[in-house]
Design a protein around this motif. Structure first.
Motif, PDB file in Angstrom:
ATOM      1  N   ASP A 325       0.658  -0.713   0.351  1.00 57.55           N
ATOM      2  CA  ASP A 325       0.415   0.606  -0.181  1.00 57.55           C
ATOM      3  C   ASP A 325       0.781   1.063   0.048  1.00 57.55           C
ATOM      4  OD1 ASP A 325      -2.591  -1.800  -0.387  1.00 57.55           O
ATOM      5  OD2 ASP A 325      -2.375  -1.986   2.388  1.00 57.55           O
ATOM      6  N   ASN A 326       1.499   1.715  -1.484  1.00 57.97           N
ATOM      7  CA  ASN A 326       2.040   2.750  -1.101  1.00 57.97           C
ATOM      8  C   ASN A 326       1.968   3.258  -2.885  1.00 57.97           C
ATOM      9  OD1 ASN A 326       3.510   1.256  -3.452  1.00 57.97           O
ATOM     10  ND2 ASN A 326       5.968   1.390  -1.360  1.00 57.97           N
ATOM     11  N   SER A 330       1.398   0.318  -5.526  1.00 63.98           N
ATOM     12  CA  SER A 330      -0.320   0.279  -5.549  1.00 63.98           C
ATOM     13  C   SER A 330      -0.798  -0.159  -6.843  1.00 63.98           C
ATOM     14  CB  SER A 330      -1.241   1.205  -4.931  1.00 63.98           C
ATOM     15  OG  SER A 330      -2.934   1.330  -5.499  1.00 63.98           O
TER      16      SER A 330
END
Length: 505
Positions: A325-326, A330
């Protein structure tokens, strides 16, 4: 020549690891001039060996490196043995006396490196006695190398780390993961950061998915008792696979230094989503090998192995999808697959790039049928072969315009591989140099356990049968379904090659 002055103390000196890996690695360092005269090794374990017996064992472990008799004798003369009970305080007093004597004899300047090659149950006891009995009260550096497993879950790892951290500073704790010493694992950074063609494409804009495979063709062998309490998730995913994932996913470091690389790896691991139990069920599957046949040879199932519970639900195979989750990653799934009794032994990474926006060759003039383009894939081969390849699409030679997959391929030669420093050799030299780049920091270990613990807990609550896969295949059907539901497929399919040749049912 950059000779190291150091006293090694190896706890568990009679064990398999010491004999297969540590002594040959020390000999290679000796032969290359990193260790010459100013070093000594104290081996400790319960067996009542003498120095002479110990030195003869050491000489036996390096026979495969073809030392001259003079070389073997000179090298082994630096080894000393002390029978030792790690829970007996008096034994540490004897160990301190011997250490101080060797420090004087070899002019070691107080530099001490302790290698804990034994059960983690004793790590806390050993380091506490090193401090209480004054073995660290000398000038020079004092470092400790710790073998995995580092805990069995986050809580046990935290307790173990607190015990060690009361004696050693984090910068002096070297948690070894031999995968990080492999040549092509270290080459991941070179491929990424030294080539604009890859670094400019290294994101969700151009990458469809990433696949990390660590396959073993052997079963649990004589380790059935240990393995049945561990399983593939803890044995491989928590350490090796998540370390590789961190190297692939990390942001470019400000400088190629231990501090900056560790910082970026930790950030990458912290961005890995920690699943809920419901997400675990959707994104991770386990398997256990059953009896199979390969090249006419019958292979027993896991439950038939020595020291394995006949009702065991321990997984010998794991396939799963991690999401990061970056901003960079993503939407890009990181698929992992590892197991025992798979078709081939091999470790490889597949970076699968996105297709071109429009396939202009779909129905090109002269094509014999509607054409589907193969994805561009960068493959990094870790073992047993070393190298990388890049698959492209090109035109088939001849009339018409039929597309043909091509491969740009580089493999290290057998000569290069044979002369490549062994992983333990490189990592021990790193520890001697005070370089922790290729070791795992506590923050990495902690986050890896947080990620894996929820998977383990979800499986422990699941009473359904563990999916089975025949020995020497690439895992259960569910592993293929995992990718298929996302519209992807495994790039590495060695079982197909063997089936085509009637070597595999």
């Amino acid at each position: 020549m950059n000779e190291k002055k150091v006293l090694f103390t190896i706890f568990g000196a009679t064990g398999d690891l010491a004999q297969r890996k540590l002594y040959p690695s020390l000999f290679r360092l000796y032969r290359k001039g990193d260790l010459v005269e100013s070093f000594a090794v104290i081996g400790t374990a319960r067996r009542p060996w003498s120095d002479e017996v110990y030195r003869n064992i050491v000489k036996e472990t390096i026979v495969g490196l073809n030392p001259t008799p003079e070389e073997a004798e000179a090298f082994s003369s630096h080894f000393y043995y002390q029978s030792h009970d790690v829970q007996d305080t008096e034994h540490y007093d004897t160990l301190k006396k011997l250490s101080d004597e060797l420090d004087q004899k070899y002019q070691l300047e107080g530099n001490r490196l302790f290698y804990l090659a034994m059960s983690p149950n004793f790590f806390g006891t050993i380091v506490a006695h090193l401090k209480s009995q004054g073995m660290l009260n000398v000038t020079g550096y004092h470092r400790v190398i710790i073998e995995k497993p580092f805990g069995t879950d986050y809580e046990t790892a935290r307790q173990l780390n607190e015990e060690i951290a009361t004696v050693f500073e984090e910068e002096d704790i070297y948690r070894i993961d031999h995968y990080l010493g492999k040549e092509m694992i270290q080459n991941i950074s070179a491929i990424r950061f030294a080539n604009s063609i890859f670094e400019s494409l290294w994101s969700n804009r151009f990458i469809d998915n990433v696949q990390i495979n660590i396959a073993e063709d052997l079963g649990v062998e004589e380790r059935g008792g240990y393995y049945d309490k561990s399983g593939a998730l803890k044995d491989m995913v928590q350490n090796h696979i998540l370390q590789v994932l961190a190297l692939l996913a990390m942001e470019p470091p400000v400088a190629f230094s231990e501090k900056e690389i560790r910082s970026e790896k930790i950030k990458a691991l912290e961005a890995v989503r920690v699943y809920t139990p419901e997400e675990v069920a959707k994104n991770f599957i386990r398997g256990q090998y059953s009896a199979g046949k390969f090249d006419g040879e019958a292979i027993p199932g896991y439950k038939e192995e020595l020291n394995v519970d006949s009702d065991s639900k321990t997984e010998t195979f794991v396939a799963g999808k991690f999401v990061i989750d970056n901003f960079r990653w993503s939407g890009v799934p990181f698929y992992v697959r590892t197991g025992k009794r798979l078709t081939e032994k091999g470790t490889r990474i597949n970076i699968v790039f996105k297709q071109v926006p429009v396939n202009v060759f779909k129905s090109s003039v002269g094509a014999t049928c509607e054409q589907k383009l193969s994805p561009n894939v960068l493959t990094i081969y870790i073992q047993p072969t070393e190298g990388f390849s890049l698959s492209l699409n090109g035109k088939e030679v001849g009339p018409g315009f039929t597309m043909l997959p091509l491969s740009l391929d580089h493999r290290n030669s057998a000569e290069v591989i044979s002369n490549t420093p062994e992983a333990y050799e490189k990592l021990m030299l790193d520890a001697l140099n005070g370089d922790g780049t290729n070791f795992t920091h506590w923050d990495e270990v902690a986050q890896s356990w947080r990620v894996v613990d929820v998977i383990r807990q979800a499986w422990d609550q699941d009473s359904s049968d563990v999916p089975q896969y025949p020995a020497r295949t690439m895992g259960p059907k569910e592993a293929y379904d995992l990718l298929a539901k996302d519209g992807f497929e495994w790039i590495w399919t060695p079982d197909e090659w063997y089936r085509e040749r009637n070597l595999l049912d």
